[in-house]
Design a protein around this motif. Structure first.
Motif, PDB file in Angstrom:
ATOM      1  N   PRO A 155       0.830  -1.241   0.017  1.00 51.14           N
ATOM      2  CA  PRO A 155      -0.027   0.141   0.006  1.00 51.14           C
ATOM      3  C   PRO A 155       0.941   1.244  -0.109  1.00 51.14           C
ATOM      4  O   PRO A 155       1.765   1.269   0.528  1.00 51.14           O
ATOM      5  CB  PRO A 155      -0.715  -0.088   1.232  1.00 51.14           C
ATOM      6  N   PRO A 156       0.306   2.299  -0.622  1.00 47.22           N
ATOM      7  CA  PRO A 156       1.267   3.607  -0.661  1.00 47.22           C
ATOM      8  C   PRO A 156       1.577   4.162   0.591  1.00 47.22           C
ATOM      9  O   PRO A 156       0.805   4.108   1.434  1.00 47.22           O
ATOM     10  CB  PRO A 156       0.566   4.488  -1.565  1.00 47.22           C
ATOM     11  N   LEU A 157       2.655   4.444   0.904  1.00 52.13           N
ATOM     12  CA  LEU A 157       3.235   5.132   2.011  1.00 52.13           C
ATOM     13  C   LEU A 157       2.793   6.787   1.944  1.00 52.13           C
ATOM     14  O   LEU A 157       2.591   7.234   0.663  1.00 52.13           O
ATOM     15  CB  LEU A 157       4.640   5.230   2.022  1.00 52.13           C
ATOM     16  N   ASP A 158       2.842   7.471   2.963  1.00 54.04           N
ATOM     17  CA  ASP A 158       2.415   8.833   3.093  1.00 54.04           C
ATOM     18  C   ASP A 158       3.629   9.440   3.243  1.00 54.04           C
ATOM     19  O   ASP A 158       4.448   9.637   4.152  1.00 54.04           O
ATOM     20  CB  ASP A 158       1.476   9.249   4.194  1.00 54.04           C
ATOM     21  N   TYR A 159       4.195  10.194   2.333  1.00 50.89           N
ATOM     22  CA  TYR A 159       5.472  10.860   1.888  1.00 50.89           C
ATOM     23  C   TYR A 159       5.583  12.157   2.901  1.00 50.89           C
ATOM     24  O   TYR A 159       6.543  12.512   2.842  1.00 50.89           O
ATOM     25  CB  TYR A 159       5.955  10.927   0.605  1.00 50.89           C
ATOM     26  N   THR A 160       4.548  12.587   3.388  1.00 55.00           N
ATOM     27  CA  THR A 160       4.577  13.651   4.093  1.00 55.00           C
ATOM     28  C   THR A 160       4.917  13.339   5.634  1.00 55.00           C
ATOM     29  O   THR A 160       5.393  14.401   6.253  1.00 55.00           O
ATOM     30  CB  THR A 160       3.112  14.713   4.234  1.00 55.00           C
ATOM     31  N   GLN A 162       7.422  12.046   8.355  1.00 52.79           N
ATOM     32  CA  GLN A 162       8.999  11.823   8.629  1.00 52.79           C
ATOM     33  C   GLN A 162       9.392  11.146   9.706  1.00 52.79           C
ATOM     34  O   GLN A 162       9.284  11.361  10.949  1.00 52.79           O
ATOM     35  CB  GLN A 162       9.559  13.301   8.712  1.00 52.79           C
ATOM     36  N   PRO A 163       9.746   9.798   9.292  1.00 48.93           N
ATOM     37  CA  PRO A 163       9.937   9.330   7.970  1.00 48.93           C
ATOM     38  C   PRO A 163       8.728   8.730   7.336  1.00 48.93           C
ATOM     39  O   PRO A 163       7.697   8.012   8.531  1.00 48.93           O
ATOM     40  CB  PRO A 163      10.968   8.089   8.277  1.00 48.93           C
ATOM     41  N   PRO A 164       8.530   8.457   6.277  1.00 52.04           N
ATOM     42  CA  PRO A 164       7.300   7.625   5.974  1.00 52.04           C
ATOM     43  C   PRO A 164       7.276   6.273   6.085  1.00 52.04           C
ATOM     44  O   PRO A 164       8.238   5.418   6.286  1.00 52.04           O
ATOM     45  CB  PRO A 164       7.297   7.666   4.333  1.00 52.04           C
ATOM     46  N   ALA A 165       5.950   5.791   6.904  1.00 60.21           N
ATOM     47  CA  ALA A 165       6.140   4.509   7.573  1.00 60.21           C
ATOM     48  C   ALA A 165       4.736   3.873   7.540  1.00 60.21           C
ATOM     49  O   ALA A 165       3.801   4.852   7.798  1.00 60.21           O
ATOM     50  CB  ALA A 165       6.823   4.461   8.909  1.00 60.21           C
ATOM     51  N   GLN A 166       4.433   2.800   7.708  1.00 59.86           N
ATOM     52  CA  GLN A 166       3.188   2.243   7.978  1.00 59.86           C
ATOM     53  C   GLN A 166       3.476   0.795   8.589  1.00 59.86           C
ATOM     54  O   GLN A 166       4.379   0.096   8.556  1.00 59.86           O
ATOM     55  CB  GLN A 166       2.347   2.268   6.667  1.00 59.86           C
ATOM     56  N   GLU A 167       2.314   0.256   8.981  1.00 61.75           N
ATOM     57  CA  GLU A 167       2.142  -1.457   9.418  1.00 61.75           C
ATOM     58  C   GLU A 167       1.652  -1.934   8.441  1.00 61.75           C
ATOM     59  O   GLU A 167       0.531  -1.640   7.763  1.00 61.75           O
ATOM     60  CB  GLU A 167       1.349  -1.193  10.701  1.00 61.75           C
ATOM     61  N   LEU A 168       2.074  -3.027   8.194  1.00 61.57           N
ATOM     62  CA  LEU A 168       1.532  -3.995   7.038  1.00 61.57           C
ATOM     63  C   LEU A 168       1.313  -5.436   7.959  1.00 61.57           C
ATOM     64  O   LEU A 168       2.031  -5.986   8.776  1.00 61.57           O
ATOM     65  CB  LEU A 168       2.759  -4.571   6.017  1.00 61.57           C
ATOM     66  N   ILE A 169       0.128  -5.995   7.394  1.00 63.63           N
ATOM     67  CA  ILE A 169      -0.484  -7.170   8.017  1.00 63.63           C
ATOM     68  C   ILE A 169      -0.368  -8.288   6.807  1.00 63.63           C
ATOM     69  O   ILE A 169      -1.044  -8.054   5.724  1.00 63.63           O
ATOM     70  CB  ILE A 169      -1.696  -7.090   8.526  1.00 63.63           C
ATOM     71  N   ALA A 170       0.288  -9.447   7.042  1.00 68.74           N
ATOM     72  CA  ALA A 170       0.406 -10.297   5.964  1.00 68.74           C
ATOM     73  C   ALA A 170       0.085 -11.682   6.219  1.00 68.74           C
ATOM     74  O   ALA A 170       0.117 -11.971   7.651  1.00 68.74           O
ATOM     75  CB  ALA A 170       2.190 -10.340   5.658  1.00 68.74           C
ATOM     76  N   ARG A 171      -0.329 -12.591   5.598  1.00 66.53           N
ATOM     77  CA  ARG A 171      -0.720 -13.831   5.703  1.00 66.53           C
ATOM     78  C   ARG A 171       0.089 -14.803   5.002  1.00 66.53           C
ATOM     79  O   ARG A 171       0.259 -14.620   3.737  1.00 66.53           O
ATOM     80  CB  ARG A 171      -2.150 -14.159   5.701  1.00 66.53           C
ATOM     81  N   ASP A 172       0.549 -15.909   5.557  1.00 65.05           N
ATOM     82  CA  ASP A 172       1.537 -16.778   4.926  1.00 65.05           C
ATOM     83  C   ASP A 172       0.575 -17.961   4.377  1.00 65.05           C
ATOM     84  O   ASP A 172      -0.788 -17.794   4.432  1.00 65.05           O
ATOM     85  CB  ASP A 172       2.624 -17.433   5.656  1.00 65.05           C
ATOM     86  N   ARG A 220     -12.213  -8.885  -0.169  1.00 61.87           N
ATOM     87  CA  ARG A 220     -13.643  -8.361  -0.281  1.00 61.87           C
ATOM     88  C   ARG A 220     -14.333  -8.480   1.107  1.00 61.87           C
ATOM     89  O   ARG A 220     -15.018  -7.698   1.485  1.00 61.87           O
ATOM     90  CB  ARG A 220     -14.282  -9.214  -1.264  1.00 61.87           C
ATOM     91  N   GLU A 221     -14.183  -9.397   1.916  1.00 56.27           N
ATOM     92  CA  GLU A 221     -14.964  -9.593   3.279  1.00 56.27           C
ATOM     93  C   GLU A 221     -14.432  -8.632   4.134  1.00 56.27           C
ATOM     94  O   GLU A 221     -14.985  -8.310   5.174  1.00 56.27           O
ATOM     95  CB  GLU A 221     -14.734 -11.046   3.841  1.00 56.27           C
ATOM     96  N   ARG A 222     -13.023  -8.065   4.065  1.00 55.66           N
ATOM     97  CA  ARG A 222     -12.637  -7.056   4.767  1.00 55.66           C
ATOM     98  C   ARG A 222     -12.749  -5.802   4.079  1.00 55.66           C
ATOM     99  O   ARG A 222     -12.548  -4.642   4.693  1.00 55.66           O
ATOM    100  CB  ARG A 222     -11.377  -7.177   5.151  1.00 55.66           C
ATOM    101  N   ASN A 223     -13.179  -5.479   2.861  1.00 57.67           N
ATOM    102  CA  ASN A 223     -13.397  -4.098   2.363  1.00 57.67           C
ATOM    103  C   ASN A 223     -12.117  -3.584   2.510  1.00 57.67           C
ATOM    104  O   ASN A 223     -11.774  -2.417   2.830  1.00 57.67           O
ATOM    105  CB  ASN A 223     -14.360  -3.443   3.173  1.00 57.67           C
ATOM    106  N   GLY A 224     -10.939  -4.032   2.043  1.00 57.87           N
ATOM    107  CA  GLY A 224      -9.632  -3.360   2.199  1.00 57.87           C
ATOM    108  C   GLY A 224      -8.551  -4.368   1.339  1.00 57.87           C
ATOM    109  O   GLY A 224      -8.921  -5.057   0.699  1.00 57.87           O
ATOM    110  N   TRP A 225      -7.437  -3.954   1.494  1.00 54.99           N
ATOM    111  CA  TRP A 225      -6.320  -4.568   0.630  1.00 54.99           C
ATOM    112  C   TRP A 225      -5.487  -5.378   1.662  1.00 54.99           C
ATOM    113  O   TRP A 225      -5.214  -4.873   2.751  1.00 54.99           O
ATOM    114  CB  TRP A 225      -5.489  -3.712  -0.052  1.00 54.99           C
ATOM    115  N   GLY A 226      -4.957  -6.384   1.167  1.00 56.59           N
ATOM    116  CA  GLY A 226      -4.201  -7.243   2.368  1.00 56.59           C
ATOM    117  C   GLY A 226      -2.734  -7.877   1.471  1.00 56.59           C
ATOM    118  O   GLY A 226      -2.944  -7.560   0.251  1.00 56.59           O
ATOM    119  N   THR A 227      -1.855  -8.027   2.153  1.00 57.37           N
ATOM    120  CA  THR A 227      -0.693  -8.735   1.627  1.00 57.37           C
ATOM    121  C   THR A 227      -0.131 -10.056   1.986  1.00 57.37           C
ATOM    122  O   THR A 227      -0.300 -10.273   3.158  1.00 57.37           O
ATOM    123  CB  THR A 227       0.643  -7.688   1.925  1.00 57.37           C
ATOM    124  N   PHE A 228       0.233 -10.960   1.215  1.00 58.47           N
ATOM    125  CA  PHE A 228       0.584 -12.250   1.411  1.00 58.47           C
ATOM    126  C   PHE A 228       1.896 -12.215   1.570  1.00 58.47           C
ATOM    127  O   PHE A 228       2.685 -11.581   0.591  1.00 58.47           O
ATOM    128  CB  PHE A 228       0.135 -13.246   0.647  1.00 58.47           C
TER     129      PHE A 228
END
Length: 228
Positions: A155-160, A162-172, A220-228
């Motif tokens: 998912p895109p970072l917010d470059y405004t 400092q520093p740009p960062a986010q939490e990613l939730i992944a499933r294996d 779809r069931e979470r109405n969002g994006w996810g990362t494996f």
């Protein structure tokens, strides 16, 4: 199933039946692997299966597979079920198929081809694969992500920020949940997975030379994006 602590996965409950993500399974299997659809007719070769079992176990066929002298060299069967599996240690994928041999009369009956027959297995489009380096597997570092791959899959970072960062939730493959901190920093600046990455490396016993595959898909069931 959800972890209660960021970065830690929780094991499946005893007897729990999991359904592997088909897109991720096919990504690990590769573009040359295609599973037949349910209801299709396939040819089963008993001798070939026996030889494959012997080769994979490095033992004699007769020690594992009974000899049926009256069994024909090939059987026309109907596919009733396909179950995708992944090895808990290596993530090597395989498929278990349930076949029913057809009688000579059933083979002559009118057969309607399944609608999915001939449709190529769905391969992901937003993904990247990387062979791990020594620094990627160091417990004191993080996972360096190529910039083009990070911009395509994460998912895109917010470059405004400092520093740009986010939490990613992944499933294996085994539906375990992992949490990583994705940050853009350094000189020159680069994309990194930091907090949570060393826990993942240790838990999966990853070493330099192993490969990791990330896929971005719509939940779809979470109405969002996810990362494996």
């Amino acid at each position: 199933m959800r972890p209660s602590t960021p970065g830690l996965s929780q094991p499946a409950q005893e007897g729990e039946k999991k359904c592997l993500n088909s897109e991720l399974w096919h990504a690990c299997a590769g573009p040359l692997v295609s599973l037949p659809p349910i209801g299709s007719r396939v040819v089963y070769f008993p001798q070939g299966h026996s030889e494959q079992v012997a080769a994979s176990t490095n033992k004699e066929v007769d020690a594992h597979i009974p000899n049926y002298p009256n069994l024909p060299p090939q059987l026309i069967c109907q596919l009733h079920n396909v179950t995708m599996h992944a090895d808990a240690e290596t993530d090597e994928v395989c498929a278990q198929m349930t076949l029913q041999p057809l009688s000579p009369q059933e083979q002559k009956d009118v057969y309607l081809l399944p609608a999915e027959l001939g449709t190529p297995s769905k391969q992901p489009t937003n993904y990247f694969c990387k062979t791990l380096t020594a620094s990627d597997t160091s417990t004191h570092g993080g996972f360096s992500v190529p910039r083009r791959a990070a911009e395509k899959v994460f998912p895109p970072l917010d470059y405004t920020q400092q520093p740009p960062a986010q939490e990613l939730i992944a499933r294996d493959l085994h539906d375990n949940e992992w949490k990583f901190r994705h940050i853009f920093r350094g000189q020159p600046k680069r994309h990194l997975l930091t907090t949570g990455w060393s826990v993942f490396v240790s838990a999966r016993r990853l070493v330099a030379g192993d490969s990791v595959l990330f896929i971005w898909f719509f939940l779809r069931e979470r109405n969002g994006w996810g990362t494996f």
